[in-house]
Design a protein around this motif. Structure first.
Motif, PDB file in Angstrom:
ATOM      1  N   ASN A 106      17.486 -23.207 -31.016  1.00 15.68           N
ATOM      2  CA  ASN A 106      16.107 -21.972 -31.562  1.00 15.68           C
ATOM      3  C   ASN A 106      16.737 -21.340 -32.940  1.00 15.68           C
ATOM      4  O   ASN A 106      16.526 -19.826 -33.273  1.00 15.68           O
ATOM      5  N   THR A 115       6.686 -19.709 -29.406  1.00 12.58           N
ATOM      6  CA  THR A 115       7.612 -19.745 -28.366  1.00 12.58           C
ATOM      7  C   THR A 115       7.890 -18.584 -27.886  1.00 12.58           C
ATOM      8  O   THR A 115       8.321 -19.403 -26.561  1.00 12.58           O
ATOM      9  N   HIS A 165      14.306 -27.055 -26.909  1.00  9.08           N
ATOM     10  CA  HIS A 165      15.012 -27.148 -28.349  1.00  9.08           C
ATOM     11  C   HIS A 165      16.277 -27.363 -28.397  1.00  9.08           C
ATOM     12  O   HIS A 165      17.384 -27.602 -29.173  1.00  9.08           O
TER      13      HIS A 165
END
Length: 333
Positions: A191, A260, A274
């Motif tokens: 992330n 996202t 991720h």
């Protein structure tokens, strides 16, 4: 596909294959969810008939008028079950056993991975896929060969396409005032954000009304920009992102944080993509047709998580080959 039949009650979708094979598959789930046209075409090569049974409030009518008649026609039944519908699964099983027919039972989770080469993502956020309880990040056994492939192919691509970089620089300057390169913040591994580099294919006012997904024949593109998008030339500067170790050659498509965050809230297991570096191309990009929004993001995730869970060198090379077919043949699902 020879025939399509929908019952009067509009409960069952029935597909007949062209070839005579011995087994029938019963899909006990919503038929318009995880099965795409490509999946059905693949399955119809292996099964004589496919009965797709969606959720309904009248299971007794549904099963007695669709499953029972099939047992007089076929000796082998392949039942694909969703544990959410235990009552329905038991009724079907009892009908088959009572008729002394052969039955093979597979969960929808295993069926997707083994037969369709993708991971089942539940449509309901409360449903759990036991096959996805733990997907680790890539270890050394995977990272090292991927790094070798990334660097080797990226150098070759850069040298081979360098004339296109020069051509694109001048064409963009001529057709659209402003910078040649477009920098956009994307979400990467763990992330963490990075700046994705592309050739600019749209005007400077493309997002005056806020962030939005790009689409085919996007009116915001200028002439050469549209050509770059169709031929994937606009993606070439992402080779710089590979050299900077932001992304890999193969991996999930890097998305913007505004998207996202939404997907992570409503799509189960979305954040697992991720666990690895995103990629310029990927399994989802070559296996799933171009699309945007939650529905498409969910289906693409099925392929992305399969790639992460089942990575091997053959799959990596297969994606590279399929990407070449998409680019040079202008094909794709």
């Amino acid at each position: 596909m020879r025939n399509t039949y929908v019952s009067d009650r509009r409960y069952v979708h029935r597909l007949l294959s062209k070839t005579a094979v011995s087994e029938e598959v019963l899909i006990v789930t919503s038929y318009d969810y995880f099965l795409q046209k490509y999946d059905l075409a693949l399955l119809l090569k292996r099964y004589k008939e496919i009965i797709l049974i969606p959720h309904s409030d009248d299971d007794d009518y549904l099963l007695n008028h669709t499953v029972r008649p099939l047992l007089d026609k076929f000796e082998k039944i392949h039942l694909v079950t969703n544990p959410q519908y235990d009552k329905r699964n038991r009724v079907i099983y009892e009908l088959v056993v009572r008729k002394n027919k052969s039955i093979r039972i597979t969960t929808v989770y295993d069926f997707c991975e083994r037969s369709l080469k993708k991971v089942y993502i539940p449509d309901n956020v409360s449903e759990i896929n036991p096959n996805l309880l733990n997907i680790p990040s890539f270890g050394r056994r995977v990272r090292y060969p991927k790094k070798i492939i990334d660097i080797t192919i990226s150098i070759i691509l850069f040298l081979f396409t360098f004339p296109l970089w020069i051509l694109s620089y001048f064409r963009i300057k001529l057709q659209s005032p402003g910078p040649v390169f477009f920098y956009q913040e994307r979400v990467g591994m763990d992330n963490k954000s990075f700046h994705c580099i592309k050739f600019r294919s749209m005007g400077l006012d493309a997002e005056l009304n806020g962030a939005s997904f790009s689409k085919k024949n996007d009116s915001r593109t200028f002439s050469y920009g549209s050509f770059m998008r169709q031929s994937r030339i606009d993606e070439l500067p992402q080779l710089i992102n590979i050299f900077k170790r932001d992304i890999s050659l193969i991996g999930p498509r890097p998305e913007r944080q505004v998207f996202t965050e939404t997907f992570d809230e409503i799509i189960p297991y979305y954040n697992m993509r991720h666990n690895i570096k995103p990629g310029i191309t990927g399994y989802a990009q070559v296996m799933y047709s171009y699309g945007a929004g939650v529905y498409d993001a969910r289906h693409k995730l099925m392929y992305d998580l399969y790639y992460i869970k089942n990575w091997n060198l053959f799959l990596e090379l297969k994606i590279i080959l399929l990407t070449a077919v998409v680019i040079f043949g202008k094909k794709g699902r």
